[in-house]
Enzyme design. Structure first.
Site, PDB file in Angstrom:
ATOM      1  N   ASP A   1       2.461 -49.595 -17.296  1.00  0.00           N
ATOM      2  CA  ASP A   1       3.143 -48.443 -16.704  1.00  0.00           C
ATOM      3  C   ASP A   1       2.168 -47.301 -16.484  1.00  0.00           C
ATOM      4  O   ASP A   1       1.678 -46.703 -17.448  1.00  0.00           O
ATOM      5  CB  ASP A   1       4.285 -48.000 -17.613  1.00  0.00           C
ATOM      6  CG  ASP A   1       5.060 -46.811 -17.045  1.00  0.00           C
ATOM      7  OD1 ASP A   1       5.000 -46.603 -15.819  1.00  0.00           O
ATOM      8  OD2 ASP A   1       5.701 -46.094 -17.826  1.00  0.00           O
TER       9      ASP A   1
ATOM     10  N   ASP B   1       2.462 -45.674  -8.158  1.00  0.00           N
ATOM     11  CA  ASP B   1       3.164 -45.964  -9.414  1.00  0.00           C
ATOM     12  C   ASP B   1       3.308 -47.470  -9.605  1.00  0.00           C
ATOM     13  O   ASP B   1       3.727 -48.182  -8.692  1.00  0.00           O
ATOM     14  CB  ASP B   1       4.542 -45.296  -9.395  1.00  0.00           C
ATOM     15  CG  ASP B   1       5.337 -45.622 -10.639  1.00  0.00           C
ATOM     16  OD1 ASP B   1       4.869 -45.279 -11.740  1.00  0.00           O
ATOM     17  OD2 ASP B   1       6.424 -46.213 -10.504  1.00  0.00           O
TER      18      ASP B   1
END
Length: 405
Positions: free
Chosen positions: A127, A313
């Site tokens: 992440d 992202d």
């Protein structure tokens, strides 16, 4: 309130090759000539037949629904993160690399990293939007303790000779869409290399979670690739990169994650700005074929002291564009498809959907190009611009973001 104009990219889900790398300056008192280590491991993307989580009964519709749901949840998470944005950097010296395989609840990738001594294998979602790395830990029962079901045994710190608690169990963190409670600790992490060897790194800070809400699936926890000092990136070096290949090919096995000063950028590169643990890019324009869309460059800029900008992202599969950029793209794609493809109705202001199969019915469709700073172009071919939502239906994988704050 100003419109929040930011775009989310998971390049790995749109291109045949994607690389993210950031560099920070390490403070040193003496020069070093030690060459950074490099460890290469096979990585497995979502939906791969090589994944231990591969579900042969999952339909095209099942996979598409996971993409849409996980991307929507991720957008909400990043919107909330914007509200508390702040600068963060990190330093370090070493270099490690870990295998990546698909997590089944969300459309993310997970690193296969072992924790403790003896090593306990754990599957951790990577992440870029979080810094704290954490895994579920025993005990999972008792007052304010609850663990979700995971694919591998939950890590038991009482059986590890290298576990050291740093902060008491009341420590609480919110990462991705999860609320995680448990002690902050240090442990030895073991990474598997491409030649089936291993490398162990001691005294890595991580969260030992025994009360988790809002997270689940096959994975055990999360690898934080943010830029703060607590992130795995900062603890292991000053760079990281990830590379994912053709995700439409379930046989593809050459994905990889690199952490540390051995991470390299090959070919052209575009600047990254690190703000609040997020990675911002400078998107300048979008073109379809030879047509440059009429989009003001200001749409993609992050005004001083205001929210906005373009974020890359790792947790978002769909690409989100503000209306001022999405609408011109939507109009041009619909114009080109008119008469060639059978539209499926719906609002003309939403992402278009068509009857058919991408690799059969979109042959020859113009390439959509995202033009970034320093002359870097990201070309989205038919398998990058669209995704199959049913056996005989596909939709554009770029959607509007009507986010305000």
């Amino acid at each position: 309130m100003a419109a929040l104009s930011f775009n989310l990219f998971l390049l790995s889900c749109f291109t045949t090759f994607a690389l993210l790398c950031f560099t920070t300056t390490a403070l040193t008192t003496t020069p070093t000539i030690t060459k950074p280590r490099r460890y290469v491991t096979k990585l497995i993307h979502p939906g791969s037949v090589h994944s231990p989580f591969y579900n042969p009964t999952a339909t095209v519709s099942d996979r598409a629904r996971r993409v849409i749901d996980s991307s929507s949840a991720r957008l909400a998470y990043l919107q909330a993160k914007f509200q508390e944005i702040s600068l963060a950097t990190g330093t370090g010296t070493d270099d490690v690399r870990a295998g990546v395989i698909a997590e089944t609840k969300a459309e993310g990738f997970v690193a296969n990293i072992s924790i403790g001594e003896p090593p306990s294998p754990q599957l951790l979602v990577i992440d870029t939007g979080s810094s704290l790395s954490w895994t579920q830990c025993q005990p999972c029962s008792g007052w304010f303790k609850s663990c979700f079901q995971q694919a591998v045994p939950v890590f038991d710190p009482s059986k590890s000779s290298t576990y050291k608690r740093v902060i008491a169990p009341s420590t609480k963190h919110t990462v991705m869409e999860a609320t995680v409670t448990g002690p902050l600790a240090t442990e030895t992490l073991t990474f598997v290399t491409s030649d089936e060897g291993t490398i162990s790194v001691p005294n890595i800070a991580f969260g030992c979670a025994n009360n988790v809400g809002g997270f689940g699936g096959q994975a055990s926890g999360l690898v934080g690739l943010g830029s703060s000092q607590i992130s795995l990136v900062s603890q292991l070096g000053s760079k990281f990169s990830y590379c994912f290949g053709r995700v439409m090919d379930p046989q593809y096995i050459h994905n990889q994650l690199v952490i540390g000063d051995g991470a390299k950028v090959e070919g052209l590169s575009t600047p990254l700005e690190i703000l609040g643990g997020l990675y911002f890019l400078t998107l300048q324009s979008i073109s379809v074929g030879e047509t440059n869309l009429n989009i003001s460059p200001n749409v993609f800029q992050r005004p001083p002291n205001r929210l906005g900008g373009v974020v890359i992202d790792s947790g978002t599969t769909l690409t989100y564009l503000p209306r001022a950029a999405f609408d011109p793209l939507n109009v041009e794609v619909r114009r080109l498809a008119d008469g060639l493809l059978q539209g499926l109705g719906g609002s003309s202001t939403s992402a278009p959907c068509y009857t058919g199969v991408i690799d059969r019915d979109l042959i020859g469709f113009p390439v959509v190009t995202f033009h970034f700073a320093n002359g870097v172009d990201l070309d989205l071919d038919m398998e990058s611009l669209f995704f199959q939502t049913d056996p005989n239906k596909f939709c554009m994988a770029v959607v509007p973001s009507d986010v305000h704050c």
